[in-house]
Design an enzyme around this catalytic site. Structure first.
Site, PDB file in Angstrom:
ATOM      1  N   GLU A  77       1.024  -1.226  -0.059  1.00 58.89           N
ATOM      2  CA  GLU A  77      -0.082  -0.096   0.069  1.00 58.89           C
ATOM      3  C   GLU A  77       0.859   1.374  -0.035  1.00 58.89           C
ATOM      4  OE1 GLU A  77      -3.737   2.280   0.057  1.00 58.89           O
ATOM      5  OE2 GLU A  77      -3.117   0.231  -0.614  1.00 58.89           O
ATOM      6  N   THR A 108     -11.527   8.452 -13.003  1.00 54.77           N
ATOM      7  CA  THR A 108     -10.438   7.940 -11.995  1.00 54.77           C
ATOM      8  C   THR A 108     -10.853   6.680 -11.569  1.00 54.77           C
ATOM      9  OG1 THR A 108      -9.045   8.498 -10.043  1.00 54.77           O
ATOM     10  CG2 THR A 108     -11.435   8.604  -9.616  1.00 54.77           C
TER      11      THR A 108
END
Length: 650
Positions: free
Chosen positions: A519, A630
């Protein structure tokens, strides 16, 4: 009824007969008036009154407590339809009203009364049957029937509303260029693309089997999963996957998804939703599905949802709230966001969808709302030319000076560039804002590690945190996409920036045990492109690295990007694929797999779509005709020279 009118019926102790007047029995006759043959004694009158009252009570009680009593009342007592004179014959004199006092009228009235009693009896019997049938049903069936009745009432109400208000403008659908592409010429590329399509089918079929109609799938538990980001709105995976199904030519799956949207997608919920997430996934997904297929239901649903999001802009500055109850229209911000601030990446990631909502609805309010956001931003001073992540919607001032091109900031910059491209390069304001921001990012945030890896740090009150998130990896593709319009002949430089970010993000994958990226990863303490904190080691099927590979392939055709993409496919198949779909991983540095048991909707919308495009020819969704929101939903460029920028009215 006046009291005087009751006297003849009930008699009175003060009447003439009681006082012994002319008809009385003399002064000394202490008895009652002698009863004649047509008269009633007082006790008889009282009994008659009781009987009459009971009859009236029974009749009215039956009428008011039987089903549909208002209709029965009008049918039994108020024969208004029968009393209305018929319309006059054309060109002649009005007909005489019907005679009420004749023999034929009395017969008709008697027949009508008998018919009314029959209707009362039939309605009563029907109500008893329905009650008996209901009592025999299971509780689940009763709840289902109630829900269906409510939905029908809502649909009827919406239908009446739509019938009384102008609908969407009629629009002649013209499918933009590149909605369907050619098969790859290279057999190896074609085989790999087919594999990615099979991955999509595995993800979709398991969602359909275990979580159909819910937001997401738990592939280990084999059940549905719902995030509070969507409130009570359901079907996120269906709407998110529509355009992926379409471009992969999964026609049967697209058809069943469309039917679900038509019959079940409901925005009339009393719940709080994330304006940002609902916009990019639901509004974006519906818009894209419409532009690809021309199915009118997608346009109607997109505009309907867009209208429900408009109250989020009801703030002193017009900067929208992050959270909105779409029934009450009450909004608020995340409590952790810098004193109740709105977030740059959230309010800055509405522009593409809202411009298209105005385009498809003919209502300029959507575009006006997002253009006002720009006005507010352009009035503010930017620290070092950078945009902080937090803006207070009441005061119109920045919150804490935290700048990130990853989470909280990322897609704001992406939408500045894509707004310019989507306008057919006529949005000069968006263009200037984007290239000015890139210049500030390059000056203050982009750094190189001692090992030669370029990364984008985060800026907190003037101090750099040498951390880069997986979300930030989208920027490599963004730099490449914007290279052609870069000022001062910096096209090559922007392509180079994109290539360097792609290499760094590939290294973040390659330096893990599972060959999947964490992440977030850091460049300090002697480490480079490695996560050092446990809460940064997870992978949730994110797409940003593959997104950059796809853009870099399109602009350079360097085969390494397809090779890196295929490495990601192999890692996904080895570590994330399970019997019930695809799951995220809790620690990509651990050889023992620990799944998080969530198949994110964006895995179908973004990750698999970008992989499919990476192994497709450039004629599928070409960049000169499409931009991606997006969430990877393709939206057509509004070309100024082909009439597509104007509504085609019939």
């Amino acid at each position: 009824m006046p009291a005087a009118s009751l006297l003849p019926l009930f008699g009175s102790a003060a009447g003439p007969g009681a006082l012994g007047g002319p008809a009385g029995g003399g002064a000394g006759g202490g008895g009652r008036k002698a009863a004649g043959p047509g008269a009633f004694r007082l006790t008889e009158k009282f009994v008659l009154l009781l009987v009459f009252s009971a009859f009236i009570t029974l009749c009215f009680g039956a009428i008011f407590f039987l089903p549909d009593s208002s209709k029965l009342l009008s049918g039994v007592f108020f024969h208004s339809a029968a009393l209305q004179p018929p319309p006059p014959p054309p060109g002649g004199q009005p007909r005489a009203p019907p005679q009420l006092g004749g023999g034929s009228g009395a017969a008709a009235a008697a027949a009508g009364g008998a018919g009314s009693l029959e209707r009362i009896r039939a309605d009563h019997e029907r109500a008893l049957r329905e009650a008996k049938e209901t009592l025999q049903k299971l509780p689940e069936e009763i709840r289902r029937d109630i829900r269906q009745d409510k939905e029908k009432l809502l649909q009827d109400a919406r239908g009446r509303k739509e019938a009384g208000a102008p609908g969407l403008p009629q629009r002649l659908f013209r499918q933009p260029v590149g909605a369907v592409g050619q098969e790859p010429a290279d057999p190896t590329v074609r085989q790999r693309r087919d594999k990615i399509k099979e991955m999509m089918k595995h993800a979709w079929d398991n969602y359909k089997r275990y979580a159909w109609g819910l937001n997401e799938l738990k592939p280990i538990s084999k059940q549905g999963h719902s995030s509070n980001l969507f409130g009570n709105i359901q079907g996120a995976t269906i709407v998110d996957a529509l355009d992926t199904l379409y471009i992969m030519e999964m026609k049967e799956e697209f058809k069943e998804a469309k039917e679900w949207v038509e019959e079940n997608l409901d925005f009339n919920v009393n719940a709080e939703i994330s304006v940002f997430e609902v916009n990019i996934r639901f509004v974006g997904g519906l818009l894209s599905a419409y532009y690809l297929s021309g199915e009118e239901v997608f346009r109607k649903k997109a505009v309907e949802l867009g209208e429900k999001l408009l109250p989020a802009f009801n703030t002193p500055t017009g900067i929208p709230w992050a959270l909105l109850n779409i029934k009450s229209g009450i909004g608020r911000n995340w409590p952790w966001a810098s004193g109740g601030s709105s977030i740059l990446a959230e309010f800055g990631t509405l522009h593409l969808e809202f411009v298209h909502l105005s385009h498809l609805s003919g209502n300029p309010v959507f575009a006006e709302k997002v253009m006002n956001i720009r006005k507010v931003l352009n009035r503010l001073d930017k620290p070092e030319g950078l945009y902080p992540n937090y803006l207070n919607p009441s005061s119109g001032q920045w919150g804490q000076h935290h700048v990130s091109i990853g989470g909280l900031g990322d897609s704001f910059y992406e939408y500045l560039l894509k707004a310019w491209l989507m306008s057919d390069k006529t949005d000069e304001e968006g263009k200037k804002m984007y290239y000015d921001a890139v210049q500030a990012i390059e000056t203050h945030l982009i750094r190189k590690s001692s090992g030669g890896l370029m990364y984008i740090a985060e800026w907190k009150g003037g101090l750099l945190e040498h951390k880069m998130g997986h979300l930030t990896c989208f920027a490599g593709g963004m730099f490449a996409l914007g290279a052609d319009g870069a000022p001062n002949d910096k096209t090559g430089h922007h392509i180079e920036l994109g290539a360097e970010i792609a290499r760094t993000c590939h290294e973040s994958y390659d330096r893990t045990s599972m060959k999947l990226g964490p992440e977030a990863f850091r460049f300090d303490g002697g480490v480079e492109a490695i996560a050092t904190r446990q809460n940064e080691k997870y992978y949730i099927l994110r797409p940003e690295v593959i997104e950059t590979y796809m853009y870099m392939w399109r602009f350079t055709h360097d085969p390494k990007y397809r090779q890196w993409g295929w490495e990601a496919v192999e890692a996904l198949e080895k570590h994330c694929r399970v019997d019930g779909g695809y799951s995220g991983i809790r620690d990509v540095y651990n050889n023992l797999e620990s799944h998080d048991d969530v198949q994110q909707s964006f895995f179908l919308s973004e990750t698999l779509k970008y992989l499919y495009l990476l192994f497709s020819e450039d004629d599928l969704l070409p960049f000169e005709h499409w931009v991606f929101n997006t969430e990877a939903h393709p939206l057509p460029v509004l070309h100024k020279d082909d009439g597509n920028n104007e509504e085609n009215q019939k």
